[in-house]
Scaffold this active site. Structure first.
Site, PDB file in Angstrom:
ATOM      1  CG  HIS A 157       1.644  -2.804  -0.564  1.00  0.00           C
ATOM      2  ND1 HIS A 157       1.073  -2.675  -1.789  1.00  0.00           N
ATOM      3  CD2 HIS A 157       2.819  -2.216  -0.834  1.00  0.00           C
ATOM      4  CE1 HIS A 157       1.574  -1.981  -2.627  1.00  0.00           C
ATOM      5  NE2 HIS A 157       2.871  -1.630  -2.133  1.00  0.00           N
TER       6      HIS A 157
ATOM      7  CG  ASP B  20       6.683  -2.713  -2.894  1.00  0.00           C
ATOM      8  OD1 ASP B  20       5.565  -2.551  -2.988  1.00  0.00           O
ATOM      9  OD2 ASP B  20       7.678  -2.085  -2.400  1.00  0.00           O
TER      10      ASP B  20
ATOM     11  CG  ASP C 142       3.572   2.382  -1.727  1.00  0.00           C
ATOM     12  OD1 ASP C 142       3.611   3.450  -1.288  1.00  0.00           O
ATOM     13  OD2 ASP C 142       4.692   1.588  -1.739  1.00  0.00           O
TER      14      ASP C 142
ATOM     15  CG  HIS D  28       4.590   1.422  -6.554  1.00  0.00           C
ATOM     16  ND1 HIS D  28       3.482   0.650  -6.173  1.00  0.00           N
ATOM     17  CD2 HIS D  28       5.508   1.289  -5.576  1.00  0.00           C
ATOM     18  CE1 HIS D  28       3.633   0.102  -5.026  1.00  0.00           C
ATOM     19  NE2 HIS D  28       5.001   0.563  -4.485  1.00  0.00           N
TER      20      HIS D  28
END
Length: 960
Positions: free
Chosen positions: A260, A262, A304, A509
C-alpha cells in the site's frame, strides 16, 4: 543406560527457544548471532548531496566527496547519492555475499545503470544480495550507487510519526560493509520463529501448541550454532511438524503480496514516485526468485479510505467492477462491523461482493499471528471459508520481503493453522462467489466511526476541490455547446484530461481529507490554482465562441451561460464600469444562454429595514428574516406558509467554538467529548449594519471576535426571487485545537435528517438511541442537508463544506478546525465560504432543494457577447432527473457523453430534449462502452428514459 530428563515446564522451554533466536540476548552463543559471518570494509564510499530529486544519469556526473559510516546527512527532503566501490575477498568463494546497508533514510541501489533494490531499515530491507554463491566467473570488484532520500518510510515527523516534519533533520549512515550471509542459519531461524509463534498464539489449551513447544525444544538440543552440520537434523524435526496436514474443512487463506503506497501523506507527491520505484523493483527481484509469488497492485479495492459512500456499489458496477475489498472499518472506534464477507447494496439496489480481510490489515508479515487472527476474526464462519491475507510493508511503500515468503511457505498446510495458498484477487473472489448463498447483505453506506475531523480539516483543499469540480464541469458543458454551435471550435480534450487528473490526484485519501503534511497541502493548493487558471481560459474561450463582439462593449452586449439542466431566474453581478457593483435579474434557459437585460424587474423587491432597537428586517416576498446586532437570526419566516423556521427562544446563525483535542490522530479525529466544550461566539466587533437596502438584493454586515486571535466578518444577503438567505463569511483563523461551527435550531421534529451524497442522498438518525447512532455525532454530506417533518422542512446549503451534525432539531455545519499534526499550520489564515438556509413547505424534493444547492455551487457565467435569442441545448421534463454531465466522448470526437441520475429516490420516466443535431443515440456504461442490450426509445420530443430510484444512466449521442 542414560536418559535425558523429560521437562514439562512450559515457560522455561518457551523462553529457552525464544532466547536461542533472540537478537538481543546471548547473541554470542545463540543461533541469531551466526546469521552473518565474516565482514569486509568497502574499498571507498563517497557522497553527493542534492536539494532536488535528480535522475541517475545526472547524479553520476556530479563531484562526489569522501564520507564514512557514522556521518549524518540532510536536511530533510534532500537526496544523497553515494558512490560505493567494493571488492569481494577471494576467500569468500562459494559464499553468499551481501552489501549490508543501514541508514535512517530510504535507499535505492543502482547497478549497471539500473535500479535493482530498495533499502529501507523500517521495511526490513537492509542488505543487497551481491551473489548467492560466489563463483570464479563473477567479478570481485563492483561499483554501485545508492540513492538515499533524506526521509524515512513514514516521512520525518519530529518526535512522533504524525508530527510535523523536522525541516532540519539529519539522516545517519549507520552501516555500510560487505558481509557473508549464512542462508542455512536464516532458514533455521525461520523454522524456530514459526514454531515459537505457534506456541504463543495457541496458548496452553491446545495440544498442537505443546507439540510445537517440544519440537522447538528438541531442535535446540540438536542444534549447535557453531556447527552448521547439526542444522539438518533440527530442520528435519521442523519439517516433520509443518508437514502434518489439516483436514479438508480447514479455512483457506489467500496470501497476496501487497504494498500500500499513499500518493502523498507524510511525504510529498514527488517522493511517492521514488517510493514506488524502490518497492516495485524489490518486488520484481522477489518474483524472479520465487515463481509462485503473486503481487497485487490493484485499484479494485480501497483498503485505507475513511468510509465508503452508499452510491459506490452502483458506480463500481457501472464500471464493470463487481467485487470490493477494504479493511478500514476494522478501525471503528465504537462498533464492530458484523461481517467479513458479504454483499454490499447501494442506494439504487446494486450489489457488489465485498471482503474485509479478517486479519484487519493490509500490511501483514506472514506470521502465525496473522494467520490465526484471520481465522479467529472471521465474522462469517460457516458462511465463507476463504479469506485474504495481504502481506508486505505498506502506507509508505516497502512491500513484501523474502522472509515473509519463507514464513508462509513453511505452513502451506500445517495442522492447527489455516491452509495457505499464494493467490490473486480473482481466485479469492471466484471462490467466495461460488459459495455465496449464505452470505449476508449490508445496505447503505460503510461509515467509518473514526476520522470524522477529516470532513473539515484543511478547508482550502475542500474549497479547491468543490470549485474545481464545478469549473471543469462547466468547461465541459460550455465546450460541448460551442462544439455543436460554432464551426471551427476545438474541444479541449487533452487539456481537460490533464486538469481532471490533477484534481483527482488530490482526491487521494490523505490529501482531500487534509491529513497530510504542509508540503503536500502546498502542492495541492498549487494544483487547484493551476486548474483555476487554465480552466478559466478554457471557459472564456468556450463562452466567447457562443457569443460575439469581444472586447469592451456596452451593457446590453452582456450574455449569461447556465450550465445546469433547468431554467434559472437569479440576480447576478455585472462587470463593473466604475466602483459601483451593478446588479441584474436574468432568466436563463436550461443548459443554455441568454442576453442580459437590465430592465427586468422581480415580482417582489427586496427591502431591508433597521428598527429602533438595532434589529434588522430583510424581506423579499418569499422570506422575512429578523437579525439581531450580533448577526444572529431571531426569526426566519416562510411567508407563503406563515411558518417560523427558528425555534422559539433560540437564535440561528449562532457561531460556536469547541475544544478539539483528539486521542492521537490530530488532523483526522474529532472525539465525541468535544461536544461538552461548546462556547458561543458573541463578542461583537462591529454590530450589524445595512450595506444594501434593497431592490434586487439586500445585505447587511457585521463582525465578531472568536478569540483574542480570530475574527469573523459576515455579509448576509437576500436576493429577489430567491428562496434562501445566504451567508457570505470571512474568518481570520489563528487557533490551536479549536473547532468552529455554526448552528441553526429549527422548528422541525424528525427522527432522521437527509444528506446529499454522490448522485443521490441518504438519511441518518437525529437521535442517539444506539451506539451506532451515537457514533454518527459528526457526519459527511455534500452540497446540502435537510431536516423535514410532514409539510415543512429546512435545508442547509453550502459551497465548500462537508461536515455536518444534526442532533434533534439543531442543524450544525462544521466550518474550521485547527489541528497541529501532521501540518503545524493547518487552516491558519483567512478563509472565505458561503452557506445558506432554505425553509420550505412539503418534501425537500418538491421544494427543489437539490436544484437550489446546485445553483449555489454552479453560478451563472457572465460574458461579453451577443445572443440573438435565448436558446437551450438540453432539458429534462422531470425534476427528479438531474442531467449531471455533458462532455465529449472519450473514444470519438463526434459524440457527446450525457450522464443523468434520478435524485429523488423515485421510479420515473422522463424525456431528454435537445436542440443539438443528434444523428443517433446509444446507452453506455460508465466507461462509455455502448450497451446495445438496452433499447433506445426516441419520441418526437426527444429520448424517453426510465429510471429506478437513484439510478445513473449514461448515453452516447452521435452529433451530425
Amino acid at each position: 543406560m542414560h536418559h535425558q530428563p523429560v521437562l514439562k515446564n512450559r515457560r522455561t522451554l518457551l523462553e529457552r527457544a525464544e532466547k536461542f533466536i533472540s537478537d538481543i540476548y546471548f547473541t554470542d552463543c545463540n543461533l541469531r548471532g551466526r546469521l552473518f559471518g565474516d565482514t569486509h570494509p568497502l574499498e571507498s564510499i563517497s557522497v553527493f548531496l542534492s536539494e532536488k530529486r535528480i535522475p541517475y544519469s545526472d547524479a553520476v556526473q556530479q563531484s562526489f566527496q569522501p564520507c564514512k559510516v557514522g556521518d549524518a546527512f540532510g536536511p530533510t527532503w534532500w537526496t544523497c547519492w553515494f558512490k560505493v566501490v567494493l571488492k569481494i575477498p577471494e576467500a569468500w568463494r562459494g559464499k553468499e555475499v551481501h552489501l549490508r546497508w543501514e541508514s535512517d533514510g530510504e535507499g535505492m541501489v543502482w547497478r549497471d545503470q539500473q535500479p535493482v533494490q530498495g533499502l529501507t531499515k523500517e521495511g526490513e530491507k537492509t542488505s543487497y544480495v551481491l551473489t548467492e554463491c560466489l563463483k570464479d566467473s563473477e567479478p570481485r570488484g563492483i561499483t554501485l550507487y545508492v540513492e538515499l532520500a533524506c526521509n524515512g518510510l513514514f516521512g520525518a515527523g519530529q518526535g512522533c510519526m504524525i508530527a510535523a516534519p523536522d525541516p532540519n533533520g539529519k539522516f545517519t549512515l549507520q552501516k555500510a560493509e560487505l558481509v557473508v550471509f549464512n542462508r542455512d542459519v536464516r532458514e533455521l531461524l525461520t523454522d524456530f520463529e514459526m514454531l515459537v509463534d505457534i506456541v504463543k498464539m495457541l496458548g496452553e489449551g491446545e495440544q498442537r501448541g505443546f507439540q510445537a513447544l517440544f519440537t522447538a525444544n528438541e531442535m535446540v538440543n540438536l542444534c549447535d550454532p557453531a556447527d552448521p552440520s547439526s542444522f539438518a537434523a533440527a530442520r528435519s524435526l521442523a519439517h516433520k511438524f509443518f508437514a502434518q496436514k489439516n483436514g479438508e474443512s480447514q479455512h483457506v487463506v489467500h496470501a497476496m503480496g501487497h504494498c500500500h503506497t499513499d500518493s502523498a501523506w507524510l511525504w510529498p507527491y514527488e517522493e511517492t514516485i521514488r517510493k514506488c520505484a524502490r518497492s516495485w523493483v524489490t518486488v520484481i527481484r522477489l518474483m524472479e526468485k520465487n515463481p509462485e509469488f503473486v503481487f497485487t497492485c490493484s485499484q479494485f479495492w480501497l483498503p485505507d479510505t475513511f468510509g465508503y459512500s452508499a452510491q459506490l456499489p452502483q458506480i463500481m458496477k457501472g464500471c464493470g467492477i463487481s467485487r470490493f475489498l477494504t479493511q478500514k472499518l476494522s478501525w471503528n472506534l465504537v462498533n464492530t462491523f458484523p461481517h467479513s464477507t458479504f454483499f454490499w447494496e447501494g442506494i439504487d439496489g446494486s450489489l457488489v461482493l465485498t471482503h474485509f480481510p479478517p486479519g484487519n490489515s493490509y500490511g501483514m508479515n506472514g506470521k502465525v499471528e496473522d494467520l490465526i487472527n484471520t481465522v479467529k476474526n472471521n465474522k462469517d464462519k460457516g458462511r465463507a471459508n476463504h479469506s485474504a491475507v495481504l502481506f508486505g510493508f505498506g502506507d509508505g511503500g516497502g512491500g513484501p520481503t523474502q522472509l515473509m515468503l519463507d514464513r508462509l511457505q513453511r505452513v502451506q498446510d500445517t495442522d492447527c493453522l489455516p491452509k495457505v495458498q499464494m493467490s490473486s484477487p480473482d481466485v479469492l473472489f471466484s471462490q467466495l462467489e461460488s459459495d455465496s448463498s449464505l452470505l449476508c447483505t449490508w445496505v447503505g453506506e460503510l461509515f467509518l466511526e473514526l476520522h470524522n475531523g477529516t470532513y473539515t480539516t484543511q478547508a482550502k483543499i475542500k474549497l479547491g476541490n468543490r470549485q474545481c469540480e464545478a469549473l471543469l464541469h462547466d468547461i465541459e458543458v460550455s465546450s460541448c455547446l460551442a462544439l455543436c454551435k460554432r464551426d471551427g471550435f476545438k474541444y479541449p480534450a487533452c487539456k481537460l484530461q490533464e486538469l481532471w487528473r490533477l484534481l483527482l490526484l488530490n482526491q487521494f485519501h490523505d490529501v482531500i481529507p487534509g491529513s497530510c503534511i504542509e508540503m503536500v497541502v502546498e502542492d495541492a493548493l498549487q494544483y487547484y490554482d493551476e486548474i483555476r487558471t487554465a480552466g478559466s481560459r478554457l471557459l472564456f474561450a468556450a463562452c466567447e465562441s457562443l457569443g460575439s463582439a469581444p472586447g469592451k462593449v456596452a451593457g446590453s452586449n452582456i450574455a449569461v451561460l447556465n450550465t445546469l439542466p433547468w431554467e434559472r431566474t437569479e440576480v447576478i453581478s455585472l462587470p463593473a464600469e466604475d466602483t459601483q457593483t451593478r446588479l441584474a435579474l436574468v432568466k436563463v434557459p436550461s443548459v443554455g444562454v441568454a442576453q442580459v437585460t437590465e430592465t427586468a424587474k422581480p415580482k417582489d423587491s427586496v427591502s431591508v429595514t433597521m428598527m429602533v432597537d438595532g434589529t434588522i428586517i430583510m424581506e423579499n416576498g418569499l422570506l422575512k428574516a429578523t437579525i439581531d446586532q450580533t448577526g444572529r437570526l431571531m426569526s426566519l419566516l416562510l411567508l407563503q406558509a406563515d411558518r417560523e423556521t427558528i425555534s422559539e427562544g433560540y437564535l440561528g446563525n449562532q457561531f460556536a467554538l469547541f475544544d478539539d483535542v483528539p486521542l492521537y490522530w490530530d488532523a483526522w479525529d474529532v472525539m465525541d467529548y468535544h461536544l461538552q466544550t461548546r462556547k458561543p461566539a458573541v463578542e461583537v466587533i462591529e454590530p450589524a449594519k445595512v450595506v444594501r437596502s434593497g431592490g434586487l438584493q439586500g445585505s447587511i454586515s457585521f463582525s465578531l471576535r472568536i478569540s483574542g486571535k480570530s475574527t469573523i466578518k459576515q455579509e448576509i444577503l437576500l436576493d429577489a426571487c430567491c428562496p434562501y438567505i445566504k451567508f457570505n463569511t470571512q474568518v481570520d483563523w489563528e487557533e490551536s485545537h479549536k473547532f468552529l461551527k455554526v448552528e441553526f435550531p429549527v422548528q422541525v421534529r424528525s427522527p432522521n435528517a437527509t444528506y446529499e451524497i454522490q448522485f443521490g442522498h441518504l438519511q441518518r438518525p437525529t437521535h442517539r438511541n444506539t451506539s451506532w447512532d451515537w457514533a454518527r455525532f459528526e457526519v459527511w454530506g455534500h452540497k446540502w442537508a435537510d431536516l423535514s417533518e410532514h409539510g415543512f422542512g429546512v435545508a442547509l446549503l453550502n459551497d465548500s463544506k462537508y461536515g455536518y451534525s444534526i442532533h434533534e432539531n439543531i442543524m450544525t455545519l462544521s466550518l474550521l478546525r485547527a489541528p497541529k499534526a501532521p501540518d503545524a499550520n493547518a487552516d491558519m489564515g483567512s478563509h472565505n465560504f458561503t452557506y445558506a438556509l432554505m425553509p420550505h413547505t412539503g418534501l425537500f424534493q418538491d421544494a427543489s432543494v437539490i436544484q437550489y444547492a446546485y445553483n449555489l455551487n454552479f453560478p451563472l457565467h457572465v460574458f461579453h457577447g451577443v445572443i440573438a435569442e435565448p436558446w437551450s441545448a438540453f432539458s429534462v421534463n422531470c425534476p427528479a432527473v438531474i442531467l449531471e454531465t455533458i462532455k465529449q466522448a472519450e473514444s470519438r470526437e463526434n459524440a457527446l457523453l450525457i450522464r443523468l441520475y434520478e435524485s429523488h429516490g423515485s421510479s420515473v420516466t422522463t424525456t431528454l430534449s435537445t436542440s443539438l443535431p443528434i444523428q443517433e443515440a446509444w446507452h453506455c456504461d460508465l466507461l462509455e462502452r455502448p450497451d446495445s442490450s438496452i433499447p433506445m426509445s426516441k419520441t418526437s420530443s426527444g429520448i424517453s428514459l426510465t429510471f429506478k430510484p437513484f439510478q445513473i444512466r449514461s448515453l452516447l449521442l452521435i452529433i451530425q
